[in-house]
Design a protein around this motif. Structure first.
Motif, PDB file in Angstrom:
ATOM      1  N   SER A 160       0.814  -1.217   0.000  1.00 24.34           N
ATOM      2  CA  SER A 160       0.000   0.000   0.000  1.00 24.34           C
ATOM      3  C   SER A 160       0.847   1.266   0.000  1.00 24.34           C
ATOM      4  O   SER A 160       0.441   2.285  -0.565  1.00 24.34           O
ATOM      5  CB  SER A 160      -0.937  -0.004   1.206  1.00 24.34           C
ATOM      6  N   LYS A 161       2.021   1.222   0.632  1.00 23.23           N
ATOM      7  CA  LYS A 161       2.888   2.413   0.665  1.00 23.23           C
ATOM      8  C   LYS A 161       3.316   2.811  -0.743  1.00 23.23           C
ATOM      9  O   LYS A 161       3.406   3.992  -1.064  1.00 23.23           O
ATOM     10  CB  LYS A 161       4.114   2.155   1.546  1.00 23.23           C
ATOM     11  N   ASN A 163       1.567   2.261  -3.465  1.00 19.99           N
ATOM     12  CA  ASN A 163       0.389   2.838  -4.118  1.00 19.99           C
ATOM     13  C   ASN A 163       0.190   4.292  -3.717  1.00 19.99           C
ATOM     14  O   ASN A 163      -0.132   5.144  -4.559  1.00 19.99           O
ATOM     15  CB  ASN A 163      -0.855   2.020  -3.758  1.00 19.99           C
ATOM     16  N   ILE A 164       0.385   4.602  -2.451  1.00 17.55           N
ATOM     17  CA  ILE A 164       0.259   5.984  -1.969  1.00 17.55           C
ATOM     18  C   ILE A 164       1.308   6.872  -2.625  1.00 17.55           C
ATOM     19  O   ILE A 164       1.025   8.005  -3.029  1.00 17.55           O
ATOM     20  CB  ILE A 164       0.392   6.023  -0.432  1.00 17.55           C
ATOM     21  N   LEU A 166       2.768   6.419  -5.576  1.00 12.35           N
ATOM     22  CA  LEU A 166       2.488   6.599  -6.998  1.00 12.35           C
ATOM     23  C   LEU A 166       1.285   7.517  -7.242  1.00 12.35           C
ATOM     24  O   LEU A 166       1.212   8.167  -8.284  1.00 12.35           O
ATOM     25  CB  LEU A 166       2.241   5.238  -7.657  1.00 12.35           C
ATOM     26  N   GLU A 167       0.368   7.584  -6.279  1.00  8.67           N
ATOM     27  CA  GLU A 167      -0.805   8.458  -6.425  1.00  8.67           C
ATOM     28  C   GLU A 167      -0.418   9.939  -6.517  1.00  8.67           C
ATOM     29  O   GLU A 167      -1.178  10.750  -7.045  1.00  8.67           O
ATOM     30  CB  GLU A 167      -1.762   8.239  -5.250  1.00  8.67           C
ATOM     31  N   LYS A 168       0.769  10.276  -6.002  1.00  7.17           N
ATOM     32  CA  LYS A 168       1.223  11.673  -5.999  1.00  7.17           C
ATOM     33  C   LYS A 168       1.846  12.083  -7.335  1.00  7.17           C
ATOM     34  O   LYS A 168       2.163  13.249  -7.545  1.00  7.17           O
ATOM     35  CB  LYS A 168       2.245  11.883  -4.879  1.00  7.17           C
ATOM     36  N   LYS A 170       1.734  12.382 -11.502  1.00  3.91           N
ATOM     37  CA  LYS A 170       0.726  12.538 -12.546  1.00  3.91           C
ATOM     38  C   LYS A 170       0.980  11.647 -13.751  1.00  3.91           C
ATOM     39  O   LYS A 170       0.121  10.877 -14.178  1.00  3.91           O
ATOM     40  CB  LYS A 170       0.661  14.008 -12.976  1.00  3.91           C
ATOM     41  N   TYR A 172       3.344   8.838 -15.572  1.00  2.00           N
ATOM     42  CA  TYR A 172       4.418   7.862 -15.428  1.00  2.00           C
ATOM     43  C   TYR A 172       4.006   6.544 -16.087  1.00  2.00           C
ATOM     44  O   TYR A 172       2.833   6.302 -16.361  1.00  2.00           O
ATOM     45  CB  TYR A 172       4.748   7.625 -13.952  1.00  2.00           C
TER      46      TYR A 172
END
Length: 247
Positions: A160-161, A163-164, A166-168, A170, A172
């Motif tokens: 999950s870390k 995923n968090i 990569l969410e930041k 835009k 890639y």
């Protein structure tokens, strides 16, 4: 010495491939940290340990398969992962490597990574990094920047870390990849970043760290401007903190 280390990595790689191509079932057991170990790991370890002892009898060796017999007072030592990516080896997807590095006062100054399935060799010393491809063609490598960077991530350790993180971002691209090949992809310009939010040991990263540094990239403790460090005297364990490999 670098030429000898490269040759040694290839010899160890050939021994691994004999197990890889066998028709017999590959037996393995789980270590305390729940990572698998096979006879291929053990044979590769013995080959590398014997070879390094012949090449430099006065430099001690810390290997994943002999990790309890080291001294915190070692300032210069060999750091070895005889078969990095044992899970990928067992899956038979080819994404495993032989890693050999030389540590001097906490810094990886020499690194060799051999991917025996692909017959590709990466190596670095004295701030220069090279790649020898499957056809034997040698070229100097360096990192490449991109407006739409490729992130290489662990095939076996998603969480999950990540995923968090990569969410930041835009724009890639993403590629799952096994073993220290992720370092090599950044070093030769195929990828731009390798974030790691999970346990790795110093033998998992040192050779790749040396190659990325020599190719113009960096390996920093995540959220800082501090390099991963391999000083045994200051460590509470052989586990790395989270890190980010960047072009």
């Amino acid at each position: 010495m670098l030429t000898k280390i490269c040759k040694l990595a290839r010899i160890a790689g050939r021994s691994i491939m004999k197990f890889y191509y066998t028709n017999k079932k590959i037996n393995f057991v789980y270590k305390i940290d729940q990572s698998p170990i096979t006879n291929a790991d053990k044979i590769s370890h013995q080959i590398i340990k014997s070879g390094l002892t012949d090449i430099s009898p006065n430099i001690p060796i810390l290997s994943e398969e002999d990790s309890k017999t080291y001294c915190k007072s070692w300032n210069i030592y060999w750091l070895v992962d005889p078969l990095d990516g044992t899970k990928e080896f067992l899956k038979k997807n080819g994404e495993f490597t032989v890693n050999i590095s030389l540590i001097e006062y906490g810094k990886p100054v020499l690194g060799v990574i051999y991917a025996p399935f692909f017959n590709i060799l990466y190596y670095a010393f004295n701030q220069q990094a090279w790649k020898i491809d499957e056809k034997g063609y040698k070229k100097e490598i360096s990192v490449v920047h991109s407006k739409q960077p490729l992130f290489v991530i662990s095939r076996s350790h998603l969480n999950s870390k990540l995923n968090i993180f990569l969410e930041k971002i835009k724009f890639y691209k993403l590629k799952e990849l096994g073993s220290s090949l992720k370092f090599c992809y950044v070093a030769d310009g195929q990828a731009q970043f390798y974030p790691r939010f999970g346990n790795t040991y110093i033998w998992d990263t040192a050779a790749g760290h040396a190659i990325v540094n020599a190719a113009g990239g960096s390996v920093k403790i995540y959220g800082t401007n501090i390099d991963l460090d391999y000083s045994l005297s200051t460590r509470k364990s052989l586990i790395n903190p989270y890190f980010l490999v960047s072009s």
